[in-house]
Design a protein around this motif. Structure first.
Motif, PDB file in Angstrom:
ATOM      1  N   ILE A 136      -1.697  -5.939   1.240  1.00 37.32           N
ATOM      2  CA  ILE A 136      -0.706  -4.923   0.887  1.00 37.32           C
ATOM      3  C   ILE A 136       0.553  -5.155   1.703  1.00 37.32           C
ATOM      4  N   THR A 137       1.702  -5.037   1.037  1.00 37.09           N
ATOM      5  CA  THR A 137       2.961  -5.194   1.746  1.00 37.09           C
ATOM      6  C   THR A 137       3.342  -3.888   2.439  1.00 37.09           C
ATOM      7  N   TRP A 138       4.381  -3.964   3.232  1.00 39.76           N
ATOM      8  CA  TRP A 138       4.874  -2.764   3.907  1.00 39.76           C
ATOM      9  C   TRP A 138       5.215  -1.662   2.904  1.00 39.76           C
ATOM     10  N   SER A 139       5.776  -2.062   1.757  1.00 44.83           N
ATOM     11  CA  SER A 139       6.209  -1.071   0.764  1.00 44.83           C
ATOM     12  C   SER A 139       5.091  -0.636  -0.174  1.00 44.83           C
ATOM     13  N   GLY A 140       3.912  -1.239  -0.037  1.00 47.21           N
ATOM     14  CA  GLY A 140       2.778  -0.787  -0.830  1.00 47.21           C
ATOM     15  C   GLY A 140       2.403  -1.657  -2.012  1.00 47.21           C
ATOM     16  N   SER A 157      -5.087   0.280   0.868  1.00 47.70           N
ATOM     17  CA  SER A 157      -4.001   1.247   1.002  1.00 47.70           C
ATOM     18  C   SER A 157      -3.523   1.232   2.443  1.00 47.70           C
ATOM     19  N   ARG A 158      -2.388   1.857   2.680  1.00 48.59           N
ATOM     20  CA  ARG A 158      -1.888   1.892   4.055  1.00 48.59           C
ATOM     21  C   ARG A 158      -1.177   3.206   4.318  1.00 48.59           C
ATOM     22  N   ASP A 159      -1.209   3.604   5.570  1.00 47.27           N
ATOM     23  CA  ASP A 159      -0.487   4.768   6.056  1.00 47.27           C
ATOM     24  C   ASP A 159       0.424   4.266   7.165  1.00 47.27           C
ATOM     25  N   ASN A 160       1.682   4.066   6.839  1.00 51.07           N
ATOM     26  CA  ASN A 160       2.606   3.501   7.823  1.00 51.07           C
ATOM     27  C   ASN A 160       2.861   4.459   8.995  1.00 51.07           C
ATOM     28  N   SER A 220       3.013  -7.285   6.362  1.00 47.11           N
ATOM     29  CA  SER A 220       1.963  -7.148   5.360  1.00 47.11           C
ATOM     30  C   SER A 220       0.622  -7.215   6.078  1.00 47.11           C
ATOM     31  N   THR A 233       0.370  -4.365  -3.779  1.00 46.11           N
ATOM     32  CA  THR A 233      -0.978  -4.845  -3.470  1.00 46.11           C
ATOM     33  C   THR A 233      -1.319  -6.111  -4.241  1.00 46.11           C
ATOM     34  N   VAL A 250      -4.201   0.352   7.904  1.00 49.00           N
ATOM     35  CA  VAL A 250      -4.491  -0.095   6.540  1.00 49.00           C
ATOM     36  C   VAL A 250      -5.971   0.111   6.292  1.00 49.00           C
TER      37      VAL A 250
END
Length: 115
Positions: free
Chosen positions: A49-53, A68-71, A31, A55, A76
């Motif tokens: 935000i967690t790995w899975s999105g 937001s995040r772009d794995n 996260s 928030t 992030v």
């Protein structure tokens, strides 16, 4: 996990900024969160935000800030809109397995909002 925060700067009240937190190392399933520290004040939680999105936001930032995040890029983002002078602070990103995370910290990026 190593974190590099960027995107801060000097803006006028009402403007927007997008902060980035680039992560490297063992980032899988971590996260990531944003915190800030204003002069003379304690560090406070902004959003995470967690790995899975999934928030979470501190109530005072809901509606103005978006995390937001772009794995695929291990990055992030914190989109900050309608900035106020009171948003002036050093913004830090943190990562880890807890939520909000607090195990690994980046160096911080300065945001200054002129009134």
């Amino acid at each position: 996990v190593q974190l590099q925060a960027s995107g801060g700067g000097l803006v006028q009240a009402g403007a927007s900024l997008r902060l980035s937190c680039a992560a490297s190392g063992r980032t899988f399933l971590t996260s990531v969160g944003w915190f800030r520290q204003a002069p003379g004040k304690e560090r406070e939680f902004v959003a995470a935000i967690t790995w899975s999105g999934v928030t979470s936001y501190a109530s005072s930032f809901k509606g103005r800030f978006t995390i937001s995040r772009d794995n695929t890029k291990n990055t992030v983002y914190l989109q900050m809109n309608s900035l106020k002078h009171e948003d002036t602070a050093v913004y830090y990103c943190a990562a880890g397995t807890r939520f909000p995370p607090d195990e690994y910290w980046g160096q911080g990026t300065q945001v200054t909002v002129s009134s």
